[in-house]
Design an enzyme around this catalytic site. Sequence first.
Site, PDB file in Angstrom:
ATOM      1  CG  ASP A 105      61.722  34.559  46.107  1.00  0.00           C
ATOM      2  OD1 ASP A 105      62.756  35.242  46.010  1.00  0.00           O
ATOM      3  OD2 ASP A 105      60.637  34.885  45.599  1.00  0.00           O
TER       4      ASP A 105
ATOM      5  CG  ASP B  17      62.507  33.167  40.377  1.00  0.00           C
ATOM      6  OD1 ASP B  17      62.672  33.909  41.357  1.00  0.00           O
ATOM      7  OD2 ASP B  17      61.699  33.407  39.471  1.00  0.00           O
TER       8      ASP B  17
ATOM      9  CE  LYS C 192      61.913  17.435  39.810  1.00  0.00           C
ATOM     10  NZ  LYS C 192      61.518  16.482  40.894  1.00  0.00           N
TER      11      LYS C 192
ATOM     12  CE1 TYR D 200      60.927  31.471  35.063  1.00  0.00           C
ATOM     13  CE2 TYR D 200      62.637  32.782  36.103  1.00  0.00           C
ATOM     14  CZ  TYR D 200      61.545  31.955  36.204  1.00  0.00           C
ATOM     15  OH  TYR D 200      61.069  31.599  37.439  1.00  0.00           O
TER      16      TYR D 200
ATOM     17  CG  ASP E 244      61.833  17.428  44.092  1.00  0.00           C
ATOM     18  OD1 ASP E 244      63.052  17.268  43.841  1.00  0.00           O
ATOM     19  OD2 ASP E 244      60.992  16.529  43.932  1.00  0.00           O
TER      20      ASP E 244
END
Length: 367
Positions: free
Chosen positions: A256, A252, A195, A144, A228
């Site tokens: 959520d 992020d 990852k 970001y 994942d």
Amino acid sequence: MATNKRKILLLPGDGIGPEVVGETKKVIDWFNKKKSMDFKIDQDLIGGASIDKHGKPITDEVFYKAQDSDAIIFGACGGPKYDNLEFSKKPERGLMKLRKELKLFANLRPAICFKELVDSSSLKPELVSGLDILIVRELTGGIYFGEPRGIKPIENGERKGINTHVYTTKEIKRIAKVAFELAAKRKNKVTSCEKSNVMEAGILWKEEVQALKDKEYKKIELNHMFADNCAMQLLRNPKQFDVILSDNLFGDILSDEAAMLTGSLGLLPSASLGEKDKNGRTRSLYEPVHGSAPDIAGKNISNPIATILSFSMALKYSLGLEKESGLLNKAVEKTLEDGLRTPDIMSKGKKKVSTSDMGDAIISNLN
Ligand code: NAD
């Protein structure tokens, strides 16, 4: 005149921000009055509300106030009115500036399933009942903020969009330390997500987190998990987790997702903490996980609990008032036990109440 009062800056922002922060202000006033606290409350504009008045998402004056406060309580910013603004002028840039320039690198998001609301979750009650996870997300680095970034023209009239995922040893260790310290006060378990199978920055993340654990946090149980897989495990068996440590992007998404395990966005608080300044004060911003919810703004039906619980986190992490934080959490729990529900968490046999009724009921339970 100089004052030793502790400064709390309220930045309600847009949409339902003013409603939910308004109820939180009532709670702060209660603590001042009934518990003789010394909180000095100030309130100002951010996001779209600041754009409307000053033409920019945050003014220097508000930024300096934020810099000089012991805790910031932020509502939400953004809304359809501002969707077509150029990226650098969008309401969200105000919040991004605070996060970046106050160096609020650690985002803490608890996902706790209140026993009264087990049925609001989309998962089976036995999977979420008693759930208590803490997600520690890195907030000022990664994709970001990484450079280079932008949208550039390439040949044939096409364009390419570029963002850069980058982390340094220092950034990784700084956030991992927060996760380990918090785990030590909980169940001593950290699951670090990246990852590393496809990203070099993920390999570095994994190596640095492991090295820090081996050196300084031998008693903590550390697991590494691909982000994942973590997303899948959160749905399959969420109670396997205690503290989840993650970078900005994956954090992020995972936070959520964890949020929805508990039933409603309207219940989830968060804290963003920085390093200590030279006076020993930790810069901090507290906000609900949800956004400005333009679909329900101004109707007095939003759920103020996420913001009120964000203030509870401020009591604990910034104001040194852990007992008072516990008291506020209990008052929220009791209000839910009493059967009061805003529409987002309404279920059969419960009493539907407005935003302000919910705030009043929490205060009455504090009493
Ligand atoms: P949102 O969180 O605002 O809303 C998602 C859904 O959840 C909506 O149906 C909304 O009504 C409901 N909801 C959210 N909070 C609620 C509450 N307290 N009580 C009851 N229901 C609640 O997310 P969105 O719709 O994706 O975004 C709306 C706007 O908010 C956008 O402009 C977005 O950019 C902005 N946003 C801001 C922040 C922030 O300020 N930190 C975060 C996320 C989104």
